[in-house]
Write a protein that holds these residues in place. Structure first.
Motif, mmCIF file in Angstrom:
data_model
loop_
_atom_site.group_PDB
_atom_site.id
_atom_site.type_symbol
_atom_site.label_atom_id
_atom_site.label_comp_id
_atom_site.label_asym_id
_atom_site.label_seq_id
_atom_site.Cartn_x
_atom_site.Cartn_y
_atom_site.Cartn_z
ATOM 1 N N LEU A 405 0.815 -1.183 -0.148
ATOM 2 C CA LEU A 405 0.049 -0.126 -0.147
ATOM 3 C C LEU A 405 0.816 1.094 -0.010
ATOM 4 C CD1 LEU A 405 -2.810 -0.802 2.569
ATOM 5 C CD2 LEU A 405 -3.059 -0.647 0.045
ATOM 6 N N ARG A 449 -2.327 2.061 7.809
ATOM 7 C CA ARG A 449 -2.893 1.319 6.800
ATOM 8 C C ARG A 449 -4.236 1.997 6.332
ATOM 9 N NH1 ARG A 449 -5.009 -4.851 6.154
ATOM 10 N NH2 ARG A 449 -6.610 -4.591 4.639
ATOM 11 N N LEU A 456 -5.390 6.069 -1.376
ATOM 12 C CA LEU A 456 -5.396 5.316 -2.744
ATOM 13 C C LEU A 456 -6.737 5.704 -3.343
ATOM 14 C CD1 LEU A 456 -3.349 2.380 -2.050
ATOM 15 C CD2 LEU A 456 -2.836 3.831 -3.659
ATOM 16 N N HIS A 641 -9.297 -2.000 7.534
ATOM 17 C CA HIS A 641 -7.757 -1.784 7.332
ATOM 18 C C HIS A 641 -7.059 -1.469 8.859
ATOM 19 C CE1 HIS A 641 -8.485 -1.587 3.042
ATOM 20 N NE2 HIS A 641 -9.401 -0.652 3.260
ATOM 21 N N ASP A 675 -7.882 -10.942 4.244
ATOM 22 C CA ASP A 675 -6.912 -10.327 3.507
ATOM 23 C C ASP A 675 -6.135 -11.124 2.629
ATOM 24 O OD1 ASP A 675 -7.572 -7.643 4.163
ATOM 25 O OD2 ASP A 675 -6.059 -7.332 5.838
ATOM 26 N N TYR A 680 -15.144 -16.974 0.554
ATOM 27 C CA TYR A 680 -16.351 -16.820 -0.274
ATOM 28 C C TYR A 680 -16.463 -16.052 -1.452
ATOM 29 C CZ TYR A 680 -16.277 -12.070 1.835
ATOM 30 O OH TYR A 680 -15.737 -10.889 1.917
ATOM 31 N N GLU A 682 -16.989 -13.153 -3.393
ATOM 32 C CA GLU A 682 -17.273 -11.813 -3.240
ATOM 33 C C GLU A 682 -18.418 -11.087 -4.480
ATOM 34 O OE1 GLU A 682 -13.991 -9.433 -1.092
ATOM 35 O OE2 GLU A 682 -13.588 -9.460 -3.119
ATOM 36 N N GLY A 683 -18.532 -12.051 -5.401
ATOM 37 C CA GLY A 683 -19.727 -11.544 -6.373
ATOM 38 C C GLY A 683 -21.245 -11.820 -5.787
ATOM 39 N N GLU A 700 -20.207 -11.596 3.767
ATOM 40 C CA GLU A 700 -18.996 -11.107 4.842
ATOM 41 C C GLU A 700 -19.469 -10.597 6.346
ATOM 42 O OE1 GLU A 700 -16.543 -8.109 3.395
ATOM 43 O OE2 GLU A 700 -15.295 -8.302 5.531
ATOM 44 N N VAL B 35 -3.359 -4.462 -4.015
ATOM 45 C CA VAL B 35 -4.184 -3.471 -4.027
ATOM 46 C C VAL B 35 -5.557 -3.679 -4.535
ATOM 47 C CG1 VAL B 35 -4.754 -1.018 -5.000
ATOM 48 C CG2 VAL B 35 -2.430 -1.466 -3.879
ATOM 49 N N ARG B 37 -6.789 -6.596 -4.571
ATOM 50 C CA ARG B 37 -7.443 -7.673 -3.452
ATOM 51 C C ARG B 37 -7.854 -6.772 -2.163
ATOM 52 N NH1 ARG B 37 -7.510 -12.806 -2.430
ATOM 53 N NH2 ARG B 37 -7.768 -13.370 -0.424
ATOM 54 N N ILE B 38 -7.352 -5.924 -1.709
ATOM 55 C CA ILE B 38 -7.884 -5.219 -0.627
ATOM 56 C C ILE B 38 -8.584 -4.030 -0.468
ATOM 57 C CG2 ILE B 38 -6.186 -6.396 1.005
ATOM 58 C CD1 ILE B 38 -4.418 -3.952 1.369
ATOM 59 N N LEU B 39 -8.695 -3.461 -1.667
ATOM 60 C CA LEU B 39 -9.430 -2.280 -2.219
ATOM 61 C C LEU B 39 -10.093 -2.605 -3.225
ATOM 62 C CD1 LEU B 39 -6.669 0.492 -1.599
ATOM 63 C CD2 LEU B 39 -8.745 0.116 -0.048
ATOM 64 N N PRO B 40 -10.815 -3.381 -3.402
ATOM 65 C CA PRO B 40 -11.836 -3.891 -4.703
ATOM 66 C C PRO B 40 -12.404 -2.463 -5.358
ATOM 67 C CG PRO B 40 -12.741 -4.654 -2.920
ATOM 68 C CD PRO B 40 -11.470 -3.908 -2.200
ATOM 69 N N VAL B 45 -18.630 -5.974 -5.469
ATOM 70 C CA VAL B 45 -18.085 -6.240 -4.351
ATOM 71 C C VAL B 45 -18.534 -5.344 -3.248
ATOM 72 C CG1 VAL B 45 -15.811 -6.927 -3.260
ATOM 73 C CG2 VAL B 45 -16.219 -7.470 -5.753
ATOM 74 N N ARG B 46 -19.046 -5.746 -2.380
ATOM 75 C CA ARG B 46 -19.159 -5.040 -1.196
ATOM 76 C C ARG B 46 -18.561 -5.581 0.051
ATOM 77 N NH1 ARG B 46 -23.620 -1.931 0.033
ATOM 78 N NH2 ARG B 46 -23.935 -2.950 2.043
ATOM 79 N N ARG B 47 -17.622 -4.565 0.439
ATOM 80 C CA ARG B 47 -16.893 -5.021 1.830
ATOM 81 C C ARG B 47 -17.559 -4.563 3.028
ATOM 82 N NH1 ARG B 47 -11.360 -6.410 0.336
ATOM 83 N NH2 ARG B 47 -11.680 -8.478 -0.730
#
Lengths: 801, 57
Positions: A405, A449, A456, A641, A675, A680, A682-683, A700, B35, B37-40, B45-47
């Motif tokens: 990151l 993080r 980002l 995070h 992470d 599972y 994700e879609g 989730e 990036v 992966r952890i910031l889709p 994709v709902r985190r």
């Protein structure tokens, strides 16, 4: 249509054209180009002034934020300290203020003394020294005209620089395969250079290098690479780092490798512009451009056909190179080394076999492993527990995520960040090599993080990178100065604390994010760091680890119990990432209350929930106070995070704090598992019933809640002896609800095979508890409340007629 | 092998191990995958960004 020119960023300024050594491998005097014979010995003040003017106009025309100027020769120190002082002053006079000037001198070291060092210190000039290794290696070529060794003088020069590390730029070693590579590398590494450059001796197909074996130069360098890798990649070796960088899609770090366009130009002592110095090895007159600093701008030089030819990247290479599997790292090697009479530069490098073998070897040795988790560790975590070893695996994988990151932030925002961000990145990457523990201690702070992820997403607060770098510099005890970001009237140093720089902001409880639209550049202050202390213009001078030295410094305080300690984080501006607002700076009384509660809570965890304690010791680094909860509620939170942080409002009793900690740390653990592993799909956007929520939850959310409630169930299970009535009812309720949620997860069809295995282990823990006896009344009440919640939920989410 | 003679296996992640890669050399090829992966970026994709807990205990 002409394409945009590539501006120059590197300038080699020949300040003296003669040398006090007579090295027989020198390309300036011993190779094809003999133009030095007709040049003035010393550059004139007028030529220096015009050079500075030309660079400055080039900087302005192309909005360059940083340029590099190397005072070179011959031997530049023959120009004397006074003249070098004037040259440096002239360059700084024209360039400081419009860009960052990285000013260097490259010397054989023979004449270097305190007088020169004083000049270089005053003018901010870094010094690189040519040294070919141990005495035997150095004496092979680097001698005076009468044959005397120059080794002792070069070593003396390096020792002067080691005593003034701010001047020490590094060592340049020309490879000779007749030398012992181990002895050469060890001799150089012992001098602790900030960087080592290994240079292949200049050669062409017309005059190839001595070659005792088909890939003798690769073999020689590979032997050093293995030593270097075994030493952990320190000191930095530019050639190896460049190969690694380009193999990973990054930039080349040297003109001699890679596909990036050349951005280097030479200004000779007579003011002539020349192309790369190395071209002197090709043929007489090869570097010439016919252009002159008094008449011609640098843009005109940049349009010279010879310059353009070195900027064509892949398209400028011969067919053999373009088809080569390592061309991204090699780039055809140094342009001069491709030369052959007749075909000119349209050839592979005369070192082609060496470069192919070396790059292939380095790539093979540095191919990226990925993180793994032992199956037993995954199963232990999936059961709802996991001790120190298992959480260590998770914490180690977080280190990779943070480094990725941080690099991504720098890549995304560095160009806009200008010289300030460049310096910050230089500082933190330098410390990463010299003081990795200090860097890791800062990066491991949970809200670093959080900052990086936010940056980002929206590009905001990129300047905070400087604050991170300074915090690492404090922990490393090194000397550094950086412009750090001010947020809400204060400078925050992650993991250390916050310094009020605006008295009006003292006592604020929230840190407004005000630096984006109104102040795009953001406010900064210059912070100086030395020996672990920080100083700010205006008289602030303090040790951030010794609280009380300065009333405006607010350190991160710590809570301790049973040999375990966590930070009580009420300073970090990026901590406000939880569902409830973060509390402001706590009073000493509130800190004392937290300490009392933590001590009791930790004692309870260790005595009654001992299976959770080892993992907490490894993974919990920060408790973040939240604003007081509404009456009658307890609030706590974990941010995905913020690995290692648990946030909570101080609850009424220590038992509740213990429950909040173990519950929230379940989220920390599972977040870290997610992470690195896919549990599972994700879609899958479906929502599911969660017995503890009034709203339908994504998969989730259900997984996280269920995993956390394993610990909640376990808490009440073990608390039945201390709080029999309440605990039994809670245990009966949560084991039932958790077991139901586990079956929802298992039946969802959205779990990966690994996720199925994970949920199976969750079920194994809870199933054992379902067999434990509880009173009929507690069981009945649990069943009733579950039924009522389900009916209410169903009514709420069902379509209304 | 563990004490019971059962073979120990590792579960492999696709997250690159960058612990020993100098920070200055962590390049796009290293961080892009992490990036993503952890910031889709996909709206599909709902985190769950925050795991919040309240007095339902």
């Amino acid at each position: 249509m002409s394409r945009p020119l590539t501006p120059f960023r590197q300038f080699v300024l020949k300040v003296h054209s003669r040398c006090d050594l007579a090295c027989d491998h020198c390309y300036v005097y011993e190779h094809a180009d003999q133009s030095w014979r007709g040049r003035p010995k010393v550059i004139s003040d007028e030529t220096v002034s015009w050079t500075a003017v030309r660079i400055a106009e080039h900087v302005k025309a192309h909005a360059l934020n940083r340029v590099h100027v190397v005072m070179h020769g011959g031997e530049p120190l023959l120009a004397g300290p006074d003249r070098l002082d004037r040259i440096a002053a002239e360059l700084r006079g024209h360039l400081d203020g419009i860009c960052a000037l990285d000013l260097r001198v490259h010397t054989n070291g023979v004449l270097l003394d305190e007088r020169f060092c004083e000049v270089f210190a005053a003018r901010g000039v870094k010094v690189g020294v040519s040294l070919d290794g141990d005495r035997a290696a150095n004496d092979r070529h680097r001698r005076f005209a009468d044959g005397r060794s120059s080794h002792a003088q070069a070593l003396r020069a390096v020792e002067l620089l080691r005593a003034r590390p701010e001047l020490y730029a590094g060592l340049l070693c020309t490879v000779d395969v007749a030398n012992d590579p181990v002895a050469v590398y060890r001799a150089l590494a012992e001098l602790e250079p900030p960087r080592i450059d290994f240079l292949l001796p200049h050669a062409t197909w017309d005059v190839p290098p001595p070659r005792p074996a088909p890939a003798a130069y690769a073999d020689w360098l590979i032997e050093i690479f293995e030593l270097w890798a075994a030493d952990g990649g320190a000191p930095p070796v530019r050639m190896f780092e460049s190969i690694i960088s380009t193999a990973r899609g990054g930039s080349s770090l040297t003109e001699s490798l890679g596909l990036q366009p050349s951005d280097l130009v030479v200004i000779e002592t007579d003011g002539s512009y020349e192309q790369a110095d190395s071209l002197k090895t090709a043929f007489d007159g090869a570097p010439a451009t016919g252009l002159h600093v008094l008449r011609d701008t640098l843009d005109e030089v940049a349009r010279h056909t010879g310059v353009l030819a070195r900027q064509r990247g892949l398209a400028g290479l011969c067919g053999q190179c373009r088809a080569c599997p390592v061309v991204d790292s090699c780039g055809g090697g140094l342009y001069a080394h491709r030369y052959r009479s007749g075909s000119g530069f349209a050839n592979p490098s005369v070192y082609c076999a060496d470069l192919l073998k070396l790059i292939t070897h380095v790539r093979g040795r540095t191919s990226e492993p990925t993180h793994t988790l032992p199956s037993a560790a995954l199963d232990a975590l999936a059961s709802g527990f996991g001790g120190g070893n298992e959480v260590t695996h998770l914490a180690e994988s977080q280190r990779s995520l943070r480094r990725a990151l941080l690099a991504a932030v720098n890549a995304a925002t560095g160009p806009a960040g200008g010289a300030v961000q460049e310096r910050a990145w230089e500082l933190i990457t330098g410390l990463d090599g010299t003081h990795p523990g200090a860097v890791e201690a800062v990066l491991a702070h949970p809200y670093v993080r959080v900052w990086a992820a936010g940056c980002l997403r929206d590009g905001r607060h990129a300047g905070h990178l400087a604050n991170i770098a300074v915090a690492a510099a404090v922990r490393a005890g090194v000397t550094a100065a950086l412009d750090v970001r001010v947020l809400g009237g204060a400078v925050h140093l992650p993991s250390l604390g916050v310094l009020d720089v605006d008295p009006a902001a003292a006592g604020r409880t929230a840190w407004p994010e005000t630096d984006s639209a109104a102040h795009p550049a953001g406010r900064t202050v210059r912070l100086e760091v030395s020996g672990g202390r920080i100083a700010l213009d205006g008289g602030v001078d303090l040790d951030p680890l010794a609280p009380g030295e300065w009333p405006g410094w607010h350190p991160v305080r710590r809570l301790s119990a049973g040999g375990f300690s966590v930070g009580l984080e009420d300073t970090d501006p990026f901590r406000d990432c939880h569902q409830w607002p973060a509390a402001g700076r706590l009073t000493d009384d509130r800190v004392a209350a937290w300490q009392r509660a933590f001590a009791e809570a930790w004692a309870l965890i260790e005595s009654e929930l001992p299976a959770y304690a080892p993992g907490l010791r490894v993974g919990l680094s920060v408790l973040t106070p939240l604003a007081p909860a509404p009456e009658g509620r307890e609030v706590s939170s974990t941010a995905r995070h913020a690995f290692g942080a648990v946030a909570a409002a101080l609850p009424d009793g220590p038992a509740t704090l213990a429950l909040l900690i173990v519950h929230e740390f379940q989220h920390v653990k599972l977040g870290a598992v997610l992470d690195i592993l896919d549990l599972y799909d994700e879609g899958d956007t479906r929502r599911f019933y969660a017995p503890w929520r009034d709203d339908p939850r994504p998969l989730e959310g259900l997984l996280q809640g269920t995993y956390a409630h394993i610990a909640v169930t376990d808490f009440w299970r073990v608390r039945r002896h201390a709080d029999p009535g309440r605990a039994e009812a809670q245990f009966a309720r949560w084991r039932r609800d958790t077991a139901e949620a586990i079956e929802t997860l298992a039946a969802s069809g959205a779990l990966t095979p690994l996720g199925g295995r994970f949920v199976t282990e969750m079920r194994r823990s809870v199933a054992a508890w379902l067999d434990e006896p509880v009173s009929a009344a507690a069981e009945a009440e649990a069943a009733r409340s579950a039924r009522v919640h389900r009916e209410r939920w169903t009514a709420a989410v069902s379509p209304r007629s | 092998m563990n004490a019971s003679g059962e073979k120990q296996t590792d579960v492999t992640s696709d997250v690159r191990d960058l612990r020993d890669v100098p920070l200055s050399l962590v390049g796009r090829a290293d961080f892009d995958g992490i990036v993503r992966r952890i910031l889709p970026g996909s709206p599909e994709v709902r985190r769950v960004p925050v795991a919040a807990f309240n007095s339902s205990i």
